[in-house]
Design an enzyme around this catalytic site. Structure first.
Site: not given
Length: 368
Positions: A84, A89, A118, A151
């Site tokens: 994931d 990120y 996402k 998200h």
């Protein structure tokens, strides 16, 4: 209806060792799950056809290239096949390099993996969805992802700044966010082959119902904060009754993220004091099974029918987190852990000042 299957791989024609169909009822489904012998190959399946490994590796804390490579290598060697990530990120390119290394070595095939990423809040408009996913696929060096998630239902003003703020430090919100229009754009990504399945994250039931009413392709999962103190029974029941699933982020209460928030002086007392890993019942049950508290917390979620994506960059802890398939919590232990749910009082995220002002957005999901 939700289906659990135990295939040899995630290939298009898996050899099924077991097939259990669980028709929703709060009592029957829990007992049926507890009777199911979970294995490292177990997948949770939605009515849309998604087959997602029940346990994955979350990568939020992994941004350093070498650290990330070490973590992914350890996870793949341990048996993880579900990974994931997210645009925000800042590690999709690094993950892509590691995956390419494994593909090129012949040690693993693309179809054996389940990759999730996402759509970030600054892309929460129908005209930005394709652009966002195309850029993410390029970074990941993939032609498709297995699951693409919205998200958050809260949209930010579009731009290069992922956390746009005004002069008072409030997030610059896109108050015109249209979840239904964005969902239609998500469906078009499935049609185009850029993602196999689509889903959401941190959506409440009212938002899920709105998507359900207009959806041609139903959300395959709702990725939410879910742990010992926030067990989200209502969202789990909604998922079961609509052929969807729930994925738990922060299954341990994210002690690593709490440390980061403390360093920035924005952690709340609730975030600091609510630590599922230190709960006396969890510690005692772990000792009785000769397991770690983290393993007990993960096993609890799996037996509730929830997939989980624990985060770690520590190779030994990554391996440890995957060693949850050779023991089982009893009905008495499950009942004891279930009783520790605090409901909304157990929520640790969505309550800090890290993204100040989000509560003003019409789609803020945690309104009382």
């Amino acid at each position: 209806m939700t289906v659990f299957q135990l295939p040899d791989s995630l290939s298009s024609e898996p050899i099924l060792q077991c097939l259990v169909v669980l028709i929703y009822s709060p009592v029957f489904s829990r007992q049926a799950i507890m009777a199911l012998k979970l294995s490292p190959r177990s997948v949770i399946t939605s009515n849309s056809g998604m087959k997602m490994p029940v346990l994955g590796l979350g990568t939020l804390v992994n941004t350093d290239q070498q650290e990330l490579e070490t973590a992914l290598d350890a996870a793949l060697d341990a048996g993880y096949r579900h990974f994931d990530t997210a645009y925000v990120y800042h590690n999709e390119a690094a993950i892509g390099k590691v995956l390419k290394k494994w593909f090129d070595s012949g040690r693993i095939k693309r179809e054996e993996l389940f990759i999730v990423t996402k759509l970030w809040r600054t892309g929460m408009h129908e005209k930005y969805v394709e652009e966002s996913l195309t850029r993410q696929l390029a970074d990941l060096q993939l032609t498709y992802v297995d699951l693409y998630l919205i998200h958050s239902p809260v949209g930010f003003v579009h731009g290069d700044d992922l956390f746009p703020k005004d002069e008072e430090g409030n997030m610059k919100l896109d108050m015109t966010t249209d979840l239904e229009a964005v969902w239609k754009a998500m469906e078009r990504q499935v049609d185009a082959g850029r993602t196999k399945f689509i889903g959401v994250s941190t959506f409440n039931i009212e938002q899920l119902e709105r998507i359900r009413k207009i959806a041609r392709i139903m959300p395959s999962t709702n990725q939410i904060e879910c742990h010992l103190y926030l067990q989200e029974k209502e969202l789990r029941e909604w998922a079961w009754s609509h052929g969807s699933t729930v994925t738990a982020f922060s299954p341990f209460g994210s002690p690593g993220i709490i440390s980061m928030l403390q360093q920035h002086g924005i952690a709340t007392e609730k975030q600091i004091t609510l630590n599922p890993l230190k709960n006396p019942s969890v510690v005692r049950i772990a000792e009785s099974h000769k397991r770690t508290p983290g393993q007990v917390l993960l096993r609890h979620l799996l037996q509730l029918g929830v997939s989980a994506i624990p985060k770690s960059s520590n190779p030994e802890r990554i391996r440890q987190n995957f060693q949850v398939f050779d023991f089982e919590l009893s009905e008495k232990e499950m009942a004891e852990l279930n009783a520790l749910d605090k409901g909304e009082d157990g929520r640790k995220f969505g309550i800090s000042d890290m993204m100040k002002g989000c509560e003003r957005h019409p789609e803020y999901p945690f309104k009382s």
